[in-house]
Design an enzyme around this catalytic site. Structure first.
Site, mmCIF file in Angstrom:
data_model
loop_
_atom_site.group_PDB
_atom_site.id
_atom_site.type_symbol
_atom_site.label_atom_id
_atom_site.label_comp_id
_atom_site.label_asym_id
_atom_site.label_seq_id
_atom_site.Cartn_x
_atom_site.Cartn_y
_atom_site.Cartn_z
ATOM 1 N N SER A 118 0.837 -1.200 0.000
ATOM 2 C CA SER A 118 0.000 0.000 0.000
ATOM 3 C C SER A 118 0.877 1.258 0.000
ATOM 4 C CB SER A 118 -0.955 -0.021 1.191
ATOM 5 O OG SER A 118 -1.853 -1.086 1.070
ATOM 6 N N LYS A 173 -23.027 15.925 6.305
ATOM 7 C CA LYS A 173 -22.032 16.326 7.290
ATOM 8 C C LYS A 173 -21.724 15.146 8.213
ATOM 9 C CE LYS A 173 -19.394 19.005 9.759
ATOM 10 N NZ LYS A 173 -18.083 19.424 9.265
#
Length: 314
Positions: free
Chosen positions: A120, A172
């Site tokens: 990664s 949100k």
């Protein structure tokens, strides 16, 4: 009077001859030194190959970036070995590290030596180098991006706890662990993730000279051994630091006799308050580790933002 003038003239001629002989001797010595340097027979004081260790979780690390800037400007450093043993970390941290190493590579050759794991974000660090060496059993690849959260609304229901919130807009603080994730929240999160994933794929395609189709095929998130990575073009050769130094010598004329010296970032002192806080944090993680039995999983929860990190479930 005539004799004195002749004597002075002879002395001037003698001084000129001595000057030319001395200048010639100095030039000969310098020429010999240049020949010795060209043939690798002389190592200048201070000349070195720098070893930079990239281990553990990769984050946006300013002291590390400053160290790499200093290393790039140091004329004594002739080349750089990246010693990588990392499962990855945040995408922002990997991005910043990649950019810093590429700036170093503009001024001196950089070779990566992969240890137990370079996956990664650790693989992003690897492809920032000009050449990659790994052991046959090194775990590498894991090309992809991850965003995780824990859903605990059913647990809260079972213990009689209800989470209340007021927010400015529906998206949100989404996804949210306290209630089921809406399809719209999933969509926008996936779009954000796709952007970072495409960036990762472009890096691999550019640095490993691959076409988009092959990059996408190899970049499905799986990990590879060093043997598989060589076969698929994700790394260049098998070996360790000895092979890395041999490549520096053959491709860039770096003297194999140069000492390899470790460079480490200068982290600021924490002080007593900082030390106490860090100790408390480590103790908390250790306690969680003992309860869960998943050391890396617990530590992984401390990462903020998108992550490019690989670690098998324990």
């Amino acid at each position: 009077m005539s004799l004195d003038a002749d004597t002075l003239a002879d002395r001037r001629r003698l001084k000129r001859r001595l000057f030319f002989w001395r200048a010639g001797a100095i030039a000969a010595v310098l020429a010999a030194l240049i020949v010795l340097l060209a043939e690798g027979g002389l190592v200048l004081p201070g000349a070195q190959i720098a070893r930079v260790s990239i281990t553990g979780i990769i984050v946006d690390d300013r002291p590390q970036q400053e160290m790499l800037e200093q290393l790039a400007e140091d004329d004594n450093v002739k080349a750089v070995i990246l010693s990588i043993d990392s499962p990855g970390g945040t995408t922002t941290g990997a991005e910043a590290l990649f950019a810093s190493i590429r700036k170093v590579s503009d001024k001196k050759p950089v070779v990566a030596v992969l240890g137990t794991v370079a996956a990664s974000g650790g693989y992003i660090a690897a492809i920032s180098a000009d050449h990659i060496v790994a052991r046959g059993n090194t775990i590498t690849g894991s090309i992809g991006v991850l965003f995780q959260w824990t859903q605990i609304e059913e647990l809260l229901d079972n213990i009689g706890v209800e989470m209340k919130e007021i927010k400015s807009a529906p998206l949100k603080a989404e996804p949210n662990p306290f209630h089921k994730t809406s399809p719209e929240a999933i969509r926008v999160t996936q779009a954000m993730l796709d952007t970072s994933y495409e960036w990762f794929l472009r890096l691999v395609a550019e640095r490993r000279n691959m076409d988009a189709a092959k990059t996408k095929e190899l970049g499905d998130g799986r990990v590879y051994t060093g043997w598989q990575a060589v076969e698929n073009g994700l790394i260049d050769e098998l070996g360790g630091e000895e092979q890395a130094i041999a490549w520096l010598a053959s491709e860039h004329g770096i003297q194999e006799e140069l000492p390899v010296r470790d460079w480490t970032p200068a982290y600021p002192e924490l002080g007593m308050a900082g030390f106490a806080g860090r100790a408390l944090g480590e103790a908390t993680v250790t306690a969680i580790d003992g309860l869960s039995g998943k050391t890396q999983q617990a530590k992984r929860l401390t990462l903020d933002g998108l992550t490019s990190v690989w670690q098998p479930d324990l």
